[in-house]
Scaffold this motif. Structure first.
Motif, mmCIF file in Angstrom:
data_model
loop_
_atom_site.group_PDB
_atom_site.id
_atom_site.type_symbol
_atom_site.label_atom_id
_atom_site.label_comp_id
_atom_site.label_asym_id
_atom_site.label_seq_id
_atom_site.Cartn_x
_atom_site.Cartn_y
_atom_site.Cartn_z
ATOM 1 N N GLY A 75 76.608 -68.189 -14.976
ATOM 2 C CA GLY A 75 75.334 -68.896 -14.846
ATOM 3 C C GLY A 75 74.179 -68.082 -15.397
ATOM 4 O O GLY A 75 73.284 -68.620 -16.062
ATOM 5 N N ALA A 76 74.195 -66.765 -15.127
ATOM 6 C CA ALA A 76 73.132 -65.903 -15.652
ATOM 7 C C ALA A 76 73.169 -65.859 -17.175
ATOM 8 O O ALA A 76 72.112 -65.887 -17.839
ATOM 9 C CB ALA A 76 73.276 -64.491 -15.077
ATOM 10 N N CYS A 77 74.385 -65.796 -17.746
ATOM 11 C CA CYS A 77 74.507 -65.773 -19.211
ATOM 12 C C CYS A 77 73.990 -67.069 -19.820
ATOM 13 O O CYS A 77 73.300 -67.065 -20.845
ATOM 14 C CB CYS A 77 75.961 -65.529 -19.613
ATOM 15 S SG CYS A 77 76.576 -63.870 -19.222
ATOM 16 N N VAL A 78 74.308 -68.179 -19.203
ATOM 17 C CA VAL A 78 73.828 -69.465 -19.702
ATOM 18 C C VAL A 78 72.302 -69.542 -19.628
ATOM 19 O O VAL A 78 71.636 -70.011 -20.558
ATOM 20 C CB VAL A 78 74.477 -70.615 -18.910
ATOM 21 C CG1 VAL A 78 73.834 -71.961 -19.275
ATOM 22 C CG2 VAL A 78 75.970 -70.661 -19.174
ATOM 23 N N ALA A 79 71.751 -69.051 -18.511
ATOM 24 C CA ALA A 79 70.294 -69.068 -18.365
ATOM 25 C C ALA A 79 69.619 -68.192 -19.413
ATOM 26 O O ALA A 79 68.602 -68.575 -20.008
ATOM 27 C CB ALA A 79 69.904 -68.615 -16.961
ATOM 28 N N LEU A 80 70.187 -66.990 -19.650
ATOM 29 C CA LEU A 80 69.623 -66.097 -20.661
ATOM 30 C C LEU A 80 69.721 -66.701 -22.055
ATOM 31 O O LEU A 80 68.801 -66.587 -22.865
ATOM 32 C CB LEU A 80 70.331 -64.745 -20.607
ATOM 33 C CG LEU A 80 70.017 -63.864 -19.395
ATOM 34 C CD1 LEU A 80 70.865 -62.596 -19.434
ATOM 35 C CD2 LEU A 80 68.529 -63.495 -19.358
ATOM 36 N N ALA A 81 70.860 -67.330 -22.337
ATOM 37 C CA ALA A 81 71.027 -67.962 -23.645
ATOM 38 C C ALA A 81 70.016 -69.091 -23.838
ATOM 39 O O ALA A 81 69.428 -69.242 -24.919
ATOM 40 C CB ALA A 81 72.459 -68.493 -23.787
ATOM 41 N N LEU A 87 62.739 -69.280 -26.639
ATOM 42 C CA LEU A 87 61.714 -68.381 -27.151
ATOM 43 C C LEU A 87 61.888 -68.044 -28.628
ATOM 44 O O LEU A 87 60.901 -67.861 -29.348
ATOM 45 C CB LEU A 87 61.701 -67.077 -26.337
ATOM 46 C CG LEU A 87 61.359 -67.206 -24.845
ATOM 47 C CD1 LEU A 87 61.415 -65.852 -24.180
ATOM 48 C CD2 LEU A 87 59.992 -67.843 -24.646
ATOM 49 N N LEU A 88 63.142 -67.946 -29.078
ATOM 50 C CA LEU A 88 63.394 -67.405 -30.418
ATOM 51 C C LEU A 88 63.739 -68.454 -31.469
ATOM 52 O O LEU A 88 63.610 -68.165 -32.665
ATOM 53 C CB LEU A 88 64.534 -66.381 -30.345
ATOM 54 C CG LEU A 88 64.291 -65.196 -29.401
ATOM 55 C CD1 LEU A 88 65.505 -64.275 -29.408
ATOM 56 C CD2 LEU A 88 63.046 -64.428 -29.801
ATOM 57 N N TRP A 89 64.174 -69.629 -31.070
ATOM 58 C CA TRP A 89 64.595 -70.617 -32.066
ATOM 59 C C TRP A 89 63.954 -71.984 -31.880
ATOM 60 O O TRP A 89 63.900 -72.760 -32.842
ATOM 61 C CB TRP A 89 66.122 -70.759 -32.049
ATOM 62 C CG TRP A 89 66.792 -69.610 -32.724
ATOM 63 C CD1 TRP A 89 67.013 -69.444 -34.072
ATOM 64 C CD2 TRP A 89 67.314 -68.441 -32.089
ATOM 65 N NE1 TRP A 89 67.631 -68.249 -34.304
ATOM 66 C CE2 TRP A 89 67.847 -67.606 -33.114
ATOM 67 C CE3 TRP A 89 67.395 -68.013 -30.773
ATOM 68 C CZ2 TRP A 89 68.432 -66.383 -32.849
ATOM 69 C CZ3 TRP A 89 67.979 -66.792 -30.503
ATOM 70 C CH2 TRP A 89 68.503 -65.991 -31.535
ATOM 71 N N SER A 90 63.495 -72.301 -30.719
ATOM 72 C CA SER A 90 62.917 -73.627 -30.519
ATOM 73 C C SER A 90 61.489 -73.662 -31.071
ATOM 74 O O SER A 90 60.862 -72.619 -31.291
ATOM 75 C CB SER A 90 62.897 -73.965 -29.020
ATOM 76 O OG SER A 90 61.860 -73.260 -28.355
ATOM 77 N N PRO A 91 60.946 -74.854 -31.310
ATOM 78 C CA PRO A 91 59.573 -74.970 -31.834
ATOM 79 C C PRO A 91 58.488 -74.798 -30.776
ATOM 80 O O PRO A 91 57.311 -74.997 -31.081
ATOM 81 C CB PRO A 91 59.553 -76.385 -32.418
ATOM 82 C CG PRO A 91 60.546 -77.134 -31.604
ATOM 83 C CD PRO A 91 61.635 -76.160 -31.269
ATOM 84 N N VAL A 92 58.874 -74.421 -29.574
ATOM 85 C CA VAL A 92 57.879 -74.303 -28.500
ATOM 86 C C VAL A 92 56.814 -73.267 -28.839
ATOM 87 O O VAL A 92 55.624 -73.461 -28.568
ATOM 88 C CB VAL A 92 58.576 -73.950 -27.169
ATOM 89 C CG1 VAL A 92 57.552 -73.673 -26.071
ATOM 90 C CG2 VAL A 92 59.488 -75.092 -26.737
ATOM 91 N N GLY A 125 56.289 -72.117 -38.978
ATOM 92 C CA GLY A 125 57.427 -72.645 -38.232
ATOM 93 C C GLY A 125 58.285 -71.592 -37.575
ATOM 94 O O GLY A 125 59.161 -71.924 -36.771
ATOM 95 N N THR A 126 58.051 -70.330 -37.882
ATOM 96 C CA THR A 126 58.820 -69.259 -37.254
ATOM 97 C C THR A 126 58.270 -68.995 -35.854
ATOM 98 O O THR A 126 57.063 -68.846 -35.685
ATOM 99 C CB THR A 126 58.730 -67.965 -38.075
ATOM 100 O OG1 THR A 126 59.195 -68.221 -39.401
ATOM 101 C CG2 THR A 126 59.570 -66.863 -37.445
ATOM 102 N N PRO A 127 59.126 -68.960 -34.833
ATOM 103 C CA PRO A 127 58.625 -68.658 -33.472
ATOM 104 C C PRO A 127 57.928 -67.302 -33.433
ATOM 105 O O PRO A 127 58.388 -66.338 -34.067
ATOM 106 C CB PRO A 127 59.898 -68.664 -32.620
ATOM 107 C CG PRO A 127 60.837 -69.558 -33.360
ATOM 108 C CD PRO A 127 60.559 -69.309 -34.817
ATOM 109 N N LEU A 128 56.834 -67.232 -32.720
ATOM 110 C CA LEU A 128 56.040 -66.000 -32.680
ATOM 111 C C LEU A 128 56.834 -64.772 -32.235
ATOM 112 O O LEU A 128 56.626 -63.682 -32.775
ATOM 113 C CB LEU A 128 54.813 -66.196 -31.778
ATOM 114 C CG LEU A 128 53.765 -67.209 -32.245
ATOM 115 C CD1 LEU A 128 52.523 -67.120 -31.365
ATOM 116 C CD2 LEU A 128 53.390 -67.007 -33.698
ATOM 117 N N PRO A 129 57.754 -64.887 -31.245
ATOM 118 C CA PRO A 129 58.490 -63.686 -30.860
ATOM 119 C C PRO A 129 59.345 -63.111 -31.995
ATOM 120 O O PRO A 129 59.623 -61.913 -32.013
ATOM 121 C CB PRO A 129 59.365 -64.157 -29.689
ATOM 122 C CG PRO A 129 58.629 -65.325 -29.120
ATOM 123 C CD PRO A 129 58.024 -65.995 -30.306
#
Length: 293
Positions: A75-81, A87-92, A125-129
Motif C-alpha cells: 500500500g505504501a509503494c502504491v501511494a508513493l507511486a 508530482l512528476l508526470w501529471s499536468p497538475v 508542459g514539463t512539471p515544475l519538480p
C-alpha cells in the motif's frame, strides 16, 4: 491338672498366669467416614492440548503478521507511486509559459525578452519538480546581452527569470558589415545597431587589439555620469595613447588608463574654468602637469 480360662473385662486388669485380654470395640469407629467435600477448581481453557497444535497456531499468527506487513508495504509503494506520478508526470504542476515572469535589471539593456521567452517555451508542459532550472539558466546566459541570470520556480505553474543585463558603454564600427557593435565594460558584444546611440562614445582601436580595447573601456567605465555624455568618441593606437573627443570639439589626450580618478578630477576642474574656452586640446596624460593647447 487343667485350668479354666478366666474372662476379664477390658476395664479390669487380668490376673493369673493364663488370663487372656479381650478388646472392646467402639461402635462409632465402625461407622463409614463421609468423603471430603468437593472443591471447584477453575482451570483456564487450554488453547492447544498438543505441541503440534501450538506450533501450528504460532505459524498461523506469523503468517498473518507477515501478510499484514506485506499489504502495508504494498500500500505504501502504491501511494508513493501515485504521488510521484502526480508530482512528476501529471499536468497538475506543469509549466505554463503564460505565467512566465522575466525581470531584467540594468539601464540601457539590449536584452530581447522574447528570446528569453523562447528559451523557456521549449520546456512548456514539463512539471515544475522535473524542471532543470540549471539548464534553463545556461540557455538564458547564451542570449545576447545577458550577464547574469537566475531561474526560480513560481508554484504551481509559473517560472521567474531574473536577468542582470550587460549594459553597453561604447559602440565600435562593426567588422564585415555596416552599423556598430555595442560593447559592455568587459568588451563583450551585447548588440548591433545601424547607428551609434547618441549617449554612447564611438571607439576606434586597431582590430583585434584586445589590450588597447581593454584600456579604452576601462577609461569609459570610470567616467562619471556628468562627464560621460560629453564624450563623442575615443580612439587609441596603443594602450598608452588613449584620446577622446568631446562633443563640443575639444580633444582630450588621456594617455594610459592609470591615475584615472585624478585625471577625471583635473579635467572636470578645467572644463569648469575659462582656461579651455578657446583651447582645442587638453592633455591630462600627466595629471599633475596638465597642458592646454
Amino acid at each position: 491338672m487343667s485350668s479354666r480360662p478366666v474372662e476379664t473385662s477390658a476395664d479390669e486388669p487380668a490376673t493369673g498366669p493364663t488370663q487372656r485380654a479381650v478388646a472392646r470395640v467402639d461402635p462409632d469407629a465402625l461407622r463409614p467416614v463421609p468423603p471430603p467435600p468437593a472443591v471447584s477448581i477453575r482451570v483456564p481453557p487450554v488453547v492447544s492440548t498438543t505441541s503440534a497444535a501450538r506450533f501450528a497456531e504460532r505459524a498461523k499468527v506469523r503468517r498473518t503478521i507477515a501478510r499484514r506487513q506485506a499489504i502495508g508495504i504494498l500500500g505504501a509503494c502504491v501511494a508513493l507511486a501515485a504521488l510521484a506520478w502526480l508530482l512528476l508526470w501529471s499536468p497538475v504542476l506543469a509549466l505554463d509559459t503564460s505565467e512566465l515572469v522575466v525581470d531584467i535589471e540594468g539601464a540601457g539593456s539590449v536584452v530581447a525578452s522574447d528570446k528569453v521567452s523562447d528559451v523557456v517555451a521549449a520546456h512548456a508542459g514539463t512539471p515544475l519538480p522535473r524542471l532543470d532550472t540549471g539548464a534553463i539558466r545556461q540557455d538564458v546566459l547564451d542570449v545576447p546581452g545577458v550577464r547574469e541570470a537566475s531561474v526560480s520556480r513560481d508554484w504551481p505553474h509559473g517560472l521567474t527569470v531574473t536577468i542582470v543585463a550587460r549594459e553597453p558603454v561604447a559602440a565600435v564600427p562593426a567588422q564585415g558589415r555596416s552599423g556598430f557593435t555595442l560593447l559592455d565594460e568587459e568588451g563583450v558584444q551585447v548588440g548591433h545597431v545601424r547607428k551609434a546611440p547618441a549617449e554612447l562614445p564611438v571607439v576606434d582601436v586597431p582590430a583585434g587589439d584586445k589590450r588597447t580595447l581593454r584600456a579604452v573601456l576601462d577609461v569609459v567605465h570610470e567616467l562619471p555620469v556628468e562627464l560621460s555624455p560629453q564624450v563623442g568618441s575615443i580612439s587609441a593606437r596603443t594602450q598608452d595613447t588613449v584620446s577622446m573627443e568631446l562633443r563640443g570639439g575639444l580633444r582630450v589626450d588621456w594617455g594610459s588608463s592609470a591615475d584615472t580618478t585624478l585625471k577625471i578630477a583635473v579635467l572636470t576642474t578645467l572644463l569648469g574654468s575659462d582656461a579651455v574656452k578657446s583651447a582645442t586640446v587638453v592633455d591630462v596624460s600627466a595629471p599633475r602637469m596638465p597642458i592646454i593647447k
